[in-house]
Design a protein around this motif. Structure first.
Motif, PDB file in Angstrom:
ATOM      1  N   LEU A 162      -8.216  -3.418  14.601  1.00 41.25           N
ATOM      2  CA  LEU A 162      -7.792  -3.075  13.240  1.00 41.25           C
ATOM      3  C   LEU A 162      -7.094  -4.250  12.568  1.00 41.25           C
ATOM      4  N   GLU A 163      -7.527  -4.531  11.362  1.00 38.68           N
ATOM      5  CA  GLU A 163      -6.760  -5.405  10.470  1.00 38.68           C
ATOM      6  C   GLU A 163      -6.602  -4.643   9.170  1.00 38.68           C
ATOM      7  N   GLY A 164      -5.388  -4.259   8.866  1.00 40.04           N
ATOM      8  CA  GLY A 164      -5.136  -3.403   7.714  1.00 40.04           C
ATOM      9  C   GLY A 164      -4.288  -2.225   8.133  1.00 40.04           C
ATOM     10  N   ASN A 201      -1.574 -10.468   5.629  1.00 41.82           N
ATOM     11  CA  ASN A 201      -0.668 -11.155   4.711  1.00 41.82           C
ATOM     12  C   ASN A 201       0.636 -10.402   4.454  1.00 41.82           C
ATOM     13  N   ASP A 202       0.897  -9.325   5.196  1.00 43.64           N
ATOM     14  CA  ASP A 202       2.168  -8.616   5.066  1.00 43.64           C
ATOM     15  C   ASP A 202       3.239  -9.281   5.925  1.00 43.64           C
ATOM     16  N   LYS A 203       4.462  -9.115   5.534  1.00 37.75           N
ATOM     17  CA  LYS A 203       5.583  -9.716   6.258  1.00 37.75           C
ATOM     18  C   LYS A 203       5.731  -9.109   7.650  1.00 37.75           C
ATOM     19  N   ASN A 204       5.530  -7.792   7.760  1.00 35.98           N
ATOM     20  CA  ASN A 204       5.732  -7.087   9.027  1.00 35.98           C
ATOM     21  C   ASN A 204       4.492  -6.291   9.442  1.00 35.98           C
ATOM     22  N   GLU A 290       6.478  -6.870  -1.951  1.00 37.11           N
ATOM     23  CA  GLU A 290       5.854  -5.958  -0.994  1.00 37.11           C
ATOM     24  C   GLU A 290       5.223  -4.755  -1.699  1.00 37.11           C
ATOM     25  N   VAL A 291       5.896  -4.243  -2.716  1.00 38.68           N
ATOM     26  CA  VAL A 291       5.342  -3.115  -3.477  1.00 38.68           C
ATOM     27  C   VAL A 291       4.086  -3.555  -4.226  1.00 38.68           C
ATOM     28  N   ALA A 292       4.105  -4.791  -4.736  1.00 41.36           N
ATOM     29  CA  ALA A 292       2.949  -5.308  -5.474  1.00 41.36           C
ATOM     30  C   ALA A 292       1.703  -5.339  -4.593  1.00 41.36           C
ATOM     31  N   LYS A 293       1.867  -5.644  -3.301  1.00 43.71           N
ATOM     32  CA  LYS A 293       0.723  -5.655  -2.388  1.00 43.71           C
ATOM     33  C   LYS A 293       0.114  -4.264  -2.255  1.00 43.71           C
ATOM     34  N   GLN A 294       0.983  -3.247  -2.227  1.00 41.11           N
ATOM     35  CA  GLN A 294       0.483  -1.872  -2.145  1.00 41.11           C
ATOM     36  C   GLN A 294      -0.232  -1.472  -3.433  1.00 41.11           C
TER      37      GLN A 294
END
Length: 356
Positions: A162-164, A201-204, A290-294
């Protein structure tokens, strides 16, 4: 001979076979035929092995039956020994044939295993997808996710990549662990319900457990296993380089690379970690970046911040069925900014600053 063909004979057994063939050279022909047969089988295409194997066995029997010339004549005192060795030879012959048959079918099985079909699923931004795996496990994938799984699981494990972000309802099978591999960690379960968020590309990287029990192994520290209990979440630094192993005195200076937190006792719809299952985004004191990525994944857009400081703004809120413009207007209620929409490109800036 069968063990020799199957490469399981010990040094002692090989020595015994050598002594036997020296004493009864007429059986050397049988050994040569079996060697030739197995060598030929190794080189052939798997698709024709079975046919050639049958023909080879018939040829083997013929050559053994006609290998009487040059047989050794024994004195009377060796008759019992001769009978013993002939019985042993007959048994060895059957074992040899069984060994070749086992070897051939094992090779065919190995070749079939190497041809396992791997299915790849990509979910574009703005979409989600549901999959039922071969064992009955249910998986729901969030937008921007890539998921790979075999068309048929192996006999010992059930492994996927899984990636995502994915939500898993794993079918219980104590004999076949279910493993989810990501770029940073592996989640191992027998049967449970959990969510894995592992965008590159997420921080965590986050693993959230709702029911059951999971074991998480970090890729660069496989000896370190982290056990999660229901309503717990594991947060791992996406650029992990080791496990925190610092004393309390220097803990402030050490980089916290993973932590386990408890989830609030609310419904799955109210937990931000699984809100996406209900087409919602829940954010509490999260950075605007982080919200912008969502938002990008949910609305299939690309957001550009004109200023770094705006990325770091802490915001809270809930987005559900709003349009993109309505969602941005809701965020503006707590964080003053302005935006410009150009097709799928969104530009954000502080009020008073220009937007390109």
């Amino acid at each position: 001979m069968a063990k020799r063909v199957g490469k399981t004979a010990t040094e002692k057994e090989l020595k015994e076979l050598e002594i036997f063939l020296d004493r009864f050279p007429e059986y050397k022909k049988m050994q040569k035929v079996t060697d030739a047969l197995t060598t030929d089988l190794k080189q052939q295409d798997p698709a024709v092995k079975q046919k050639d194997f049958s023909e080879g066995i018939e040829e083997l029997w013929y050559k053994i039956k006609n290998s009487g010339e040059g047989q050794v004549v024994f004195e009377k005192r060796n008759v019992r020994s001769l009978i013993y060795w002939r019985v042993a030879a007959a048994i060895l012959l059957m074992l040899t044939i069984s060994g070749i048959f086992f070897y051939t079918n094992r090779q065919l099985a190995d070749n079939q295993l190497t041809k396992v079909i791997i299915r790849h699923v990509y979910v574009p931004y703005g979409k989600t997808a549901g999959i039922i795996l071969p064992d009955g496990t249910k998986v729901k994938l969030n937008s921007g996710s890539t998921f790979s799984y075999p068309e048929t699981f192996s006999k010992t494990t059930r492994e996927v990549d899984l990636e995502g972000e994915g939500f898993f309802e794993v079918t219980k099978n104590a004999k076949k662990p279910f493993l989810v591999h990501t770029n940073t960690l592996t989640v191992k379960v027998l049967g449970t319900v959990f969510n894995v968020k592992a965008y590159r590309n997420d921080k965590n990287i986050e693993t959230t457990l709702l029911t059951g029990r999971v074991q998480v192994e970090l890729k660069d520290k496989p000896e370190k296993s982290i056990i999660l209990l229901p309503n717990e979440k594991l947060i791992v630094d996406n650029n992990i380089s080791g496990i925190l192993n610092a004393s309390a005195a220097n803990a402030r200076e050490a980089k916290i690379e993973y932590q386990v937190t408890a989830l609030p006792r609310v419904s799955a719809k109210g937990i931000k970690e699984t809100a996406w299952l209900y087409n919602r985004i829940v954010f509490t004191n999260q950075s605007f970046e982080e919200v912008a990525k969502q938002i990008e994944r949910k609305y299939n857009v690309q957001i550009t911040f004109e200023e770094q400081s705006l990325k770091n703004e802490q915001i809270s809120g809930v987005l559900e069925n709003e349009s993109l413009e309505q969602a941005l207007e809701i965020i503006k209620m707590t964080t003053p900014f302005k935006f410009r929409i150009d097709g799928r490109a969104i530009y954000l800036a502080h009020i008073g600053n220009a937007i390109n």
